[in-house]
Design a protein around this motif. Structure first.
Motif, PDB file in Angstrom:
ATOM      1  N   LEU A  81       0.825  -1.205   0.000  1.00 40.77           N
ATOM      2  CA  LEU A  81       0.000   0.000   0.000  1.00 40.77           C
ATOM      3  C   LEU A  81       0.865   1.264   0.000  1.00 40.77           C
ATOM      4  O   LEU A  81       0.549   2.247  -0.673  1.00 40.77           O
ATOM      5  CB  LEU A  81      -0.937  -0.007   1.204  1.00 40.77           C
ATOM      6  CG  LEU A  81      -2.168  -0.906   1.050  1.00 40.77           C
ATOM      7  CD1 LEU A  81      -2.844  -1.140   2.395  1.00 40.77           C
ATOM      8  CD2 LEU A  81      -3.152  -0.327   0.049  1.00 40.77           C
ATOM      9  N   ARG A  82       1.955   1.236   0.739  1.00 39.30           N
ATOM     10  CA  ARG A  82       2.871   2.387   0.720  1.00 39.30           C
ATOM     11  C   ARG A  82       3.475   2.556  -0.670  1.00 39.30           C
ATOM     12  O   ARG A  82       3.619   3.674  -1.163  1.00 39.30           O
ATOM     13  CB  ARG A  82       3.973   2.209   1.766  1.00 39.30           C
ATOM     14  CG  ARG A  82       3.483   2.300   3.199  1.00 39.30           C
ATOM     15  CD  ARG A  82       4.625   2.248   4.204  1.00 39.30           C
ATOM     16  NE  ARG A  82       4.121   2.225   5.553  1.00 39.30           N
ATOM     17  CZ  ARG A  82       3.708   3.293   6.234  1.00 39.30           C
ATOM     18  NH1 ARG A  82       3.763   4.490   5.663  1.00 39.30           N
ATOM     19  NH2 ARG A  82       3.269   3.175   7.471  1.00 39.30           N
ATOM     20  N   ARG A  83       3.800   1.459  -1.299  1.00 39.76           N
ATOM     21  CA  ARG A  83       4.336   1.498  -2.662  1.00 39.76           C
ATOM     22  C   ARG A  83       3.282   2.032  -3.623  1.00 39.76           C
ATOM     23  O   ARG A  83       3.585   2.819  -4.533  1.00 39.76           O
ATOM     24  CB  ARG A  83       4.776   0.098  -3.078  1.00 39.76           C
ATOM     25  CG  ARG A  83       5.241  -0.060  -4.514  1.00 39.76           C
ATOM     26  CD  ARG A  83       6.499   0.710  -4.779  1.00 39.76           C
ATOM     27  NE  ARG A  83       6.949   0.527  -6.151  1.00 39.76           N
ATOM     28  CZ  ARG A  83       7.817   1.315  -6.759  1.00 39.76           C
ATOM     29  NH1 ARG A  83       8.353   2.341  -6.097  1.00 39.76           N
ATOM     30  NH2 ARG A  83       8.188   1.105  -8.003  1.00 39.76           N
ATOM     31  N   CYS A  84       2.048   1.635  -3.436  1.00 36.77           N
ATOM     32  CA  CYS A  84       0.942   2.088  -4.282  1.00 36.77           C
ATOM     33  C   CYS A  84       0.829   3.611  -4.256  1.00 36.77           C
ATOM     34  O   CYS A  84       0.766   4.263  -5.299  1.00 36.77           O
ATOM     35  CB  CYS A  84      -0.352   1.436  -3.803  1.00 36.77           C
ATOM     36  SG  CYS A  84      -1.855   2.044  -4.607  1.00 36.77           S
ATOM     37  N   TYR A  85       0.826   4.182  -3.062  1.00 40.17           N
ATOM     38  CA  TYR A  85       0.728   5.638  -2.944  1.00 40.17           C
ATOM     39  C   TYR A  85       1.955   6.330  -3.511  1.00 40.17           C
ATOM     40  O   TYR A  85       1.840   7.368  -4.182  1.00 40.17           O
ATOM     41  CB  TYR A  85       0.533   6.038  -1.480  1.00 40.17           C
ATOM     42  CG  TYR A  85      -0.885   5.954  -0.998  1.00 40.17           C
ATOM     43  CD1 TYR A  85      -1.805   6.947  -1.314  1.00 40.17           C
ATOM     44  CD2 TYR A  85      -1.320   4.889  -0.217  1.00 40.17           C
ATOM     45  CE1 TYR A  85      -3.119   6.871  -0.866  1.00 40.17           C
ATOM     46  CE2 TYR A  85      -2.631   4.809   0.236  1.00 40.17           C
ATOM     47  CZ  TYR A  85      -3.524   5.802  -0.092  1.00 40.17           C
ATOM     48  OH  TYR A  85      -4.824   5.726   0.339  1.00 40.17           O
TER      49      TYR A  85
END
Length: 226
Positions: free
Chosen positions: A104-108
């Motif tokens: 999720l951090r990578r997604c953002y």
């Protein structure tokens, strides 16, 4: 005194021909770049194809050789800057090996780097403002951007649930929970921020976009953990 010949006249004929081919190949990209600028600045309705052609340094007739209508031009801008990226993002998700928090951090981070911090973020604001007046474009945007985007986030949540890293939740509302901070940031940057003192969207934001996204992901993770 004889006038100096144009630089292209100094070139041998094959070199001039190759230069013309390179110039022709570059035109669609130059037109799309100019169109993105104008669509984001002025909106879809107020942008005229003559302005796009002039900014790209070509005639209106040349523009129509590549894009038969303004609608075709706008669709090409969306595909070039947003819709065309979903295949690479799907591949990145397929190969990602970290846990759901890292994903999720990578997604953002990837969204901010490739869309949010770029001129392309203005396309979202444009669609929010003009969708009702151009329903055909709204349907196109939904099919090419909204549906693939929500499907990608849904895959991220499903992956986390299957791994026991995200609690069971209604996936449809969970998708919009993930997307909401992105939509807010793009709307703020392309509506309120340019009107604040300084007229510089990046400098005018009263908060750091990166810090905002970090806070949002922390809150999101607290709610999603089992």
């Amino acid at each position: 005194m004889k006038p100096h010949p144009a630089p292209s006249q100094d070139l041998p004929q094959p070199a001039r021909r190759q230069r013309r081919v390179r110039r022709k190949d570059a035109r669609p990209g130059e037109l799309l770049d100019a169109a993105l600028d104008l669509f984001v600045q002025k909106g879809y309705a107020a942008t005229r194809v003559e302005e796009v052609a002039a900014r790209a340094g070509v005639s209106k007739g040349t523009l129509f050789l590549y894009f038969p209508s303004k609608e075709d031009l706008f669709k090409a801008v969306v595909r070039e800057n947003i819709a065309g990226r979903f295949s690479e993002w799907q591949l990145e998700l397929d190969s990602f090996e970290g846990d759901s928090e890292a994903l999720l951090r990578r997604c953002y981070a990837v969204w901010w780097e490739r869309i949010g911090s770029t001129r392309a973020s203005g396309i979202t604001k444009l669609m929010v403002g003009e969708a009702r007046n151009f329903p055909a474009l709204a349907r196109f945007y939904h099919q090419e951007v909204t549906e693939p985007g929500t499907a990608l986030v849904r895959r991220i949540l499903e992956r986390g649930i299957a791994r026991g890293e995200i609690r069971t939740l209604d996936l449809q509302t969970g998708v919009y929970l993930v997307l909401a901070p992105m939509v807010f940031l793009t709307l703020w940057q392309n509506s309120m921020a340019p009107c604040l003192p300084g007229q510089d969207a990046g400098a005018s934001l009263p908060f750091s976009p990166e810090a905002y996204l970090e806070t949002q992901i922390d809150n999101l993770l607290r709610g999603l953990r089992p």
